[in-house]
Design a protein around this motif. Structure first.
Motif, PDB file in Angstrom:
ATOM      1  N   PRO A  24       7.287   1.100   4.636  1.00  0.00           N
ATOM      2  CA  PRO A  24       6.741   2.391   4.403  1.00  0.00           C
ATOM      3  C   PRO A  24       7.140   3.100   3.370  1.00  0.00           C
ATOM      4  O   PRO A  24       6.651   3.926   2.577  1.00  0.00           O
ATOM      5  CB  PRO A  24       6.876   2.961   5.822  1.00  0.00           C
ATOM      6  N   GLU A  25       8.534   2.914   3.025  1.00  0.00           N
ATOM      7  CA  GLU A  25       9.086   3.888   2.085  1.00  0.00           C
ATOM      8  C   GLU A  25       8.467   3.667   0.669  1.00  0.00           C
ATOM      9  O   GLU A  25       8.959   4.441  -0.300  1.00  0.00           O
ATOM     10  CB  GLU A  25      10.561   3.519   2.169  1.00  0.00           C
ATOM     11  N   VAL A  61       5.441   3.169   0.033  1.00  0.00           N
ATOM     12  CA  VAL A  61       4.119   3.697  -0.150  1.00  0.00           C
ATOM     13  C   VAL A  61       4.016   4.883  -1.311  1.00  0.00           C
ATOM     14  O   VAL A  61       2.814   5.133  -2.075  1.00  0.00           O
ATOM     15  CB  VAL A  61       3.328   4.012   1.189  1.00  0.00           C
ATOM     16  N   ARG A  62       4.908   5.626  -1.181  1.00  0.00           N
ATOM     17  CA  ARG A  62       4.911   7.043  -1.857  1.00  0.00           C
ATOM     18  C   ARG A  62       5.026   6.593  -3.460  1.00  0.00           C
ATOM     19  O   ARG A  62       4.300   7.153  -4.207  1.00  0.00           O
ATOM     20  CB  ARG A  62       6.248   7.869  -1.478  1.00  0.00           C
ATOM     21  N   ARG A  84       1.585   5.863  -4.615  1.00  0.00           N
ATOM     22  CA  ARG A  84       0.603   6.943  -4.789  1.00  0.00           C
ATOM     23  C   ARG A  84       0.963   7.570  -6.178  1.00  0.00           C
ATOM     24  O   ARG A  84       0.094   8.063  -6.786  1.00  0.00           O
ATOM     25  CB  ARG A  84       1.256   8.001  -3.769  1.00  0.00           C
ATOM     26  N   LEU A 109      -4.310  10.104  -2.340  1.00  0.00           N
ATOM     27  CA  LEU A 109      -4.613  10.025  -0.779  1.00  0.00           C
ATOM     28  C   LEU A 109      -5.115   8.577  -0.554  1.00  0.00           C
ATOM     29  O   LEU A 109      -4.742   8.070   0.410  1.00  0.00           O
ATOM     30  CB  LEU A 109      -5.477  11.276  -0.446  1.00  0.00           C
ATOM     31  N   GLY A 155      -2.670   5.850  -1.065  1.00  0.00           N
ATOM     32  CA  GLY A 155      -1.761   5.975   0.176  1.00  0.00           C
ATOM     33  C   GLY A 155      -2.146   5.235   1.253  1.00  0.00           C
ATOM     34  O   GLY A 155      -1.509   4.638   1.918  1.00  0.00           O
ATOM     35  N   GLU A 156      -3.592   5.839   1.680  1.00  0.00           N
ATOM     36  CA  GLU A 156      -4.258   5.379   2.838  1.00  0.00           C
ATOM     37  C   GLU A 156      -4.187   3.671   2.613  1.00  0.00           C
ATOM     38  O   GLU A 156      -4.150   2.957   3.863  1.00  0.00           O
ATOM     39  CB  GLU A 156      -5.615   5.969   2.977  1.00  0.00           C
ATOM     40  N   SER A 197      -0.650   2.185   3.197  1.00  0.00           N
ATOM     41  CA  SER A 197      -0.512   2.402   4.355  1.00  0.00           C
ATOM     42  C   SER A 197      -1.041   1.405   5.468  1.00  0.00           C
ATOM     43  O   SER A 197      -0.322   0.888   6.337  1.00  0.00           O
ATOM     44  CB  SER A 197      -0.671   3.893   5.002  1.00  0.00           C
ATOM     45  N   VAL A 251       0.492  -2.017   5.001  1.00  0.00           N
ATOM     46  CA  VAL A 251       1.817  -2.063   5.605  1.00  0.00           C
ATOM     47  C   VAL A 251       1.710  -2.397   6.869  1.00  0.00           C
ATOM     48  O   VAL A 251       2.366  -3.105   7.579  1.00  0.00           O
ATOM     49  CB  VAL A 251       2.541  -0.848   5.297  1.00  0.00           C
ATOM     50  N   ALA A 311       6.111   0.397  13.684  1.00  0.00           N
ATOM     51  CA  ALA A 311       6.215   1.613  12.970  1.00  0.00           C
ATOM     52  C   ALA A 311       4.794   2.149  13.436  1.00  0.00           C
ATOM     53  O   ALA A 311       4.654   3.676  13.856  1.00  0.00           O
ATOM     54  CB  ALA A 311       5.698   1.530  11.361  1.00  0.00           C
ATOM     55  N   GLU A 328      -4.751   4.488  14.228  1.00  0.00           N
ATOM     56  CA  GLU A 328      -4.546   5.149  12.928  1.00  0.00           C
ATOM     57  C   GLU A 328      -4.882   4.217  11.660  1.00  0.00           C
ATOM     58  O   GLU A 328      -5.547   4.707  10.604  1.00  0.00           O
ATOM     59  CB  GLU A 328      -2.913   5.095  12.695  1.00  0.00           C
ATOM     60  N   LEU A 348      -8.496   5.373  11.382  1.00  0.00           N
ATOM     61  CA  LEU A 348      -8.432   6.749  10.817  1.00  0.00           C
ATOM     62  C   LEU A 348      -8.172   6.824   9.396  1.00  0.00           C
ATOM     63  O   LEU A 348      -9.000   7.293   8.560  1.00  0.00           O
ATOM     64  CB  LEU A 348      -7.388   7.566  11.562  1.00  0.00           C
ATOM     65  N   GLY A 349      -7.509   5.854   8.933  1.00  0.00           N
ATOM     66  CA  GLY A 349      -7.067   5.519   7.558  1.00  0.00           C
ATOM     67  C   GLY A 349      -8.310   4.978   6.794  1.00  0.00           C
ATOM     68  O   GLY A 349      -8.463   5.563   5.593  1.00  0.00           O
ATOM     69  N   VAL A 364     -10.879   8.039   6.327  1.00  0.00           N
ATOM     70  CA  VAL A 364     -10.417   8.877   5.207  1.00  0.00           C
ATOM     71  C   VAL A 364     -10.631   8.356   3.908  1.00  0.00           C
ATOM     72  O   VAL A 364     -11.291   8.949   3.060  1.00  0.00           O
ATOM     73  CB  VAL A 364      -8.573   9.131   5.368  1.00  0.00           C
TER      74      VAL A 364
END
Lengths: 113, 139
Positions: B12-13, B15-16, B19, B41, B44-45, B48, B51, B94, B100, B103-104, B107
């Motif tokens: 996860p760390e 992903v930023r 982006r 976004l 990122g989605e 995520s 991951v 996680a 989710e 939801l991802g 989005v």
């Protein structure tokens, strides 16, 4: 940029001020905070998102999880957000119908519906 | 080849980082400033989700993000190596909420007009593209 969290009590509400980025890495911290608050008996939460720079679906999932928890205790979870880019994510996922979203903490704290 | 390509382990760390790089390369490629939030976004989605697929499927391997500058479009591909997607989700680690993932994707498809989600034997691939302005880009 990491996630910052601070909580304060306003009347019978607990305001959680969130800052920074809520994503797949940081969302677990927010989840822990909400779970802890509910476990400690705080069932009326206001999540102030004015300081949030980024929010993704993981963050949305955590907020929905928080809502489920407070509702199990007949509580409430209100959001404070004026940022268009954040509001957009709630709109495209249909979550504006799920969360009461307010312009200010004062407004959220005063709401009882 | 891709203009810029990233490969990172499914944590996860990172992903930023993906982006930030995607938004920077998109800006340089001439993607409109007003759309950069969407690019950030959507990438990122997609990352995520990748991951999450790796972690739920206990898969090794990496996530690949290809940022491709074309004449009129800016193309992003996010590929995972989490298998064919048929792995049952034990719901641990996680991502505690299987919703989710849906939801991802909601989005991404809500944000991006041109998006394609496919799944091969090795993993999934999300392809997204945005128009670029033809005017020269001020740096």
């Amino acid at each position: 940029m990491d996630l910052s969290l601070s909580t304060r009590t306003v009347g019978d509400r607990t305001v959680v001020e969130v800052g920074g980025e809520i994503d797949v890495y940081t969302a677990p911290k927010l989840r822990e905070q909400l779970v802890e608050l509910v476990n400690d008996g705080n069932y009326h939460l206001v999540v102030d998102m004015e300081g949030v720079d980024f929010l993704d679906s993981t963050g949305l999932g955590v907020l929905v999880g928080g809502l489920k928890r407070v509702r199990a205790h007949e509580g409430s979870l209100r959001l404070v957000c004026n940022q268009e880019r954040i509001l957009k994510i709630f709109r495209i996922t249909g979550l504006t119908k799920v969360f009461p979203i307010h312009n200010s903490v004062d407004d959220a704290v005063a709401s009882t519906d | 080849m891709a203009t810029v390509e990233l490969r990172f382990s499914a944590l996860p760390e990172h992903v930023r980082t993906a982006r930030l790089v995607a938004a920077a390369v998109a800006r340089r490629a001439g993607v409109d400033e007003s759309v950069l939030d969407e690019v950030r976004l959507a990438v990122g989605e997609a990352c995520s989700r990748a991951v999450g697929l790796h972690q739920r499927g206990d898969a090794h391997g990496a996530i690949r993000v290809a940022l491709i500058e074309q004449e009129k479009r800016f193309l992003i591909e996010v590929a995972d190596e989490a298998g064919d997607g048929s792995v049952p989700s034990p719901v641990s680690g996680a991502s505690a909420d299987p919703g989710e993932d849906a939801l991802g994707l909601a989005v991404i498809t809500g944000l991006v007009e041109d998006v394609e989600v496919t799944n091969g034997g090795e993993g999934g691939l999300i392809r997204m593209s945005w128009p670029v302005s033809t005017a020269p880009v001020a740096v």
